[in-house]
Design an enzyme around this catalytic site. Structure first.
Site, PDB file in Angstrom:
ATOM      1  N   HIS A 103      -0.062  -0.289  10.597  1.00  0.00           N
ATOM      2  CA  HIS A 103       0.977  -1.204  10.136  1.00  0.00           C
ATOM      3  C   HIS A 103       2.151  -1.284  11.110  1.00  0.00           C
ATOM      4  CE1 HIS A 103      -0.386  -0.417   5.704  1.00  0.00           C
ATOM      5  NE2 HIS A 103      -1.055  -1.424   6.248  1.00  0.00           N
ATOM      6  N   ASP A 122      -0.457  -5.758   9.184  1.00  0.00           N
ATOM      7  CA  ASP A 122      -1.376  -4.939   9.966  1.00  0.00           C
ATOM      8  C   ASP A 122      -1.237  -5.341  11.425  1.00  0.00           C
ATOM      9  OD1 ASP A 122      -2.460  -3.682   7.781  1.00  0.00           O
ATOM     10  OD2 ASP A 122      -4.436  -4.605   7.926  1.00  0.00           O
ATOM     11  N   GLU A 130       0.812  -1.219   0.000  1.00  0.00           N
ATOM     12  CA  GLU A 130       0.000   0.000   0.000  1.00  0.00           C
ATOM     13  C   GLU A 130       0.846   1.271   0.000  1.00  0.00           C
ATOM     14  OE1 GLU A 130      -2.144  -1.143   3.432  1.00  0.00           O
ATOM     15  OE2 GLU A 130      -3.500  -2.467   2.335  1.00  0.00           O
TER      16      GLU A 130
END
Length: 587
Positions: A525, A359, A335
């Site tokens: 994260h 995550d 991401e």
């Protein structure tokens, strides 16, 4: 990377000729040689080669010899500077004045001509001149000429050198953003000032369409693609398709997705580092790459709404092996979370091991686990645990299928055996991507990290009015009963990799309990490294002037520049004040 930064060692001596200096020449130079031997035997560069040291041509007894040493270091690509001395010397005449190189002084604890006196005097000079330096001083008195490096000194020498080399290795490299902002995640709003001023890095950007362009125009090594696809078909087992019936792709479409994601992997690597094969094909510009030590792939949403996702590419690139065999892992942030990419790079440079991108998704209290699974957590899980999970981008090293002494580990690539590579691949299943998330399809890796590994999770966040801050949580991976794992894991997404993590608790603040760690984590994260490396992360952060806002590292393992003590007796408060006063390393 063709040239790695070296460690420069400066033997400092009492400059008074006529009896004093002559009597100390061999002792002083031998001290420098002993440290060089330690570094060259214990530390390695990311390619597995031994760290190289450069020793000044002569002992340094005055400003002329200091200047000569500076010139030698500049020519020999020295990135880290250590001064060593067994005696009193002239502090401000012999000190290292370079404002960029991380620097330390080891003052020998002896009584004949105490290096500790030089250490104290020269640390004071560094502090007054605004040039932070690390102070290394042994606990016990040694005899003059003793060539043994005490364990406490050895530990600080290694921590300083590892951290300093990590700083030097990042300088001059690039962060490559492939795409832009992913789903509003602020870490993917790449902050160029942070990279430039704190890390000495530059930023490179390409639109995601560059990956698609290279796929469609065949700008990749066709021979390597054939080998890579064959390897993938042989070693990457495909799992069941859990998509809704009307979203299940047919076999032809799934095979096309496999071909596409393998091509993506080659292309992202080539975008980072370049590939001379492309020049042979007539693509000289593409062959150069972007000198990227770290990259990030936006993926969601525009890309993944109609094209295969980046999970395979990210997972394979972040691993220590592929169709070419074992090799160094690349740092690729899911991401395009640049801040987690940097966190991964910090961990990697301190350990030479692959990093888990995940995550920090769910805190499971013992009560909640009992309610949904019927199992009351015991042992390491008794206080609850944190579910680390992301959409299939984590390194396959994170399976924990490498071993040492019968225990699961994550190794530098040059220590990984073919059998361990096969075990990591066997423990991983590639499921057709969840097309509710990823409309374009693709494949997501799924594995369960073995328990019993010491790990460190870290994260850099940017705070308005402060700048970057670092969070660190040392802990362990844990095993839970298979049936409990299945119940908990499938409440999220059963096509993604899972690591069950328990942080070490202190009973205070953010580490009062497991819940508090989760509640105080500053982003969605985290970067997870094998080993308890929180102390080295703190040392490195201080070199870059990044304060640490949360950690569970015992005080006896903290190692920051000596001048930090002048900013107050509270170590975390003094860290913030010192970082604010000295400012970013490269500003």
């Amino acid at each position: 990377m063709s040239t790695y930064p070296k460690i420069g060692i400066r033997p400092i001596i009492d400059g008074r000729w006529g009896g004093i200096r002559e009597s100390l020449e061999d002792t002083t130079m031998n001290m420098a040689k002993a440290v060089a031997k330690l570094y060259e035997s214990e530390l390695k560069y990311p390619d597995g080669s031994p760290v190289q040291c450069v020793i000044a041509d002569s002992c340094i007894g005055g400003v002329k010899e200091a200047a000569d040493c500076q010139e030698k270091f500049d020519l020999d690509h020295v990135g880290v500077s250590l001064s060593v001395t067994p005696c009193w010397c002239y502090g401000s005449e012999t000190m290292d004045m370079d404002p960029i190189r991380p620097k330390a002084i080891w003052g020998f604890n002896g009584t004949e001509r105490p290096g500790a006196v030089y250490l104290a005097a020269t640390v004071a000079a560094h502090n007054q001149k605004g040039l932070p330096v690390f102070s290394i001083y042994g606990h016990d008195v040694q005899d003059m000429g003793d060539s043994v490096i005490p364990e406490d000194v050895r530990g600080k020498l290694l921590s300083f050198a590892k951290s300093g080399l990590a700083v030097a290795l990042l300088r001059g490299k690039s962060y490559l953003a492939i795409g832009s902002v992913s789903m509003g995640i602020v870490g993917s709003i790449v902050n160029a000032e942070f990279f430039q001023e704190y890390l000495g890095m530059r930023n490179e950007y390409v639109d995601s369409s560059e990956v698609l362009r290279r796929v469609q125009l065949g700008i990749y090594d066709e021979e390597e693609f054939g080998r890579a696809l064959e390897w993938t078909k042989k070693h990457c087992k495909e799992g069941a398709d859990y998509n809704q019936k009307h979203k299940v792709k047919n076999r032809k479409e799934k095979d096309e997705d496999w071909e596409f994601v393998v091509k993506m992997t080659l292309i992202i690597r080539d975008l980072m580092l370049g590939n001379p094969k492309l020049e042979e094909m007539g693509h000289a510009e593409e062959a150069m790459g972007h000198n990227a030590f770290i990259s990030g792939f936006q993926g969601q949403r525009q890309w993944t709404d109609f094209l295969p996702n980046g999970d395979f590419s990210e997972a394979i690139l972040n691993s220590s092996f592929d169709w070419n065999g074992v090799r160094n892992p690349y740092m690729v942030a899911t991401e395009n979370d640049s801040l987690n990419g940097v966190s991964m790079a910090f961990n990697y440079l301190l350990t030479n091991t692959a990093q888990i991108f995940a995550d920090v998704r769910t805190y499971w209290s013992p009560e909640a686990v009992k309610r949904v699974s019927g199992w009351k957590p015991t042992g390491d899980a008794k206080n609850g645990f944190i579910h680390l999970i992301n959409s299939g981008s984590a390194t396959l090293d994170g399976t924990g299928q490498q071993s040492e002494g019968g225990k699961p580990v994550m190794k530098p690539f040059w220590e990984i055996t073919d059998k361990e590579v096969k075990s990591c691949l066997k423990a991983t299943t590639w499921y057709p991507a969840n097309r509710d998330y990823f409309r374009g399809g693709g494949y997501s890796s799924n594995f369960l990290t073995r328990g019993g590994m010491p790990v460190t999770m870290c994260r850099i966040n940017l705070i308005k009015g402060i700048g970057p801050v670092m969070q660190i949580a040392e802990g362990h991976t844990i095993d839970i009963p298979d049936k409990v794992h299945k119940v908990l894991d499938e409440r999220t997404d059963k096509t993604w990799p899972t690591t069950w993590f328990v942080p070490e608790l202190t009973g205070e603040g953010a580490f009062k309990d497991v819940y508090s760690v989760m509640a105080n984590w500053g982003s969605n994260h985290g970067a997870i490294s094998y080993g308890h490396i929180g102390h080295d992360l703190i040392t490195m952060a201080s070199m870059l002037r990044i304060p640490v806002c949360m950690h569970n590292v015992p005080s006896d393992r903290l190692f920051r520049p000596a001048t930090w003590a002048a900013f107050g007796m509270d170590s975390e408060g003094s860290d913030y004040r010192a970082c604010e006063v000295f400012g970013p390393l490269y500003k």
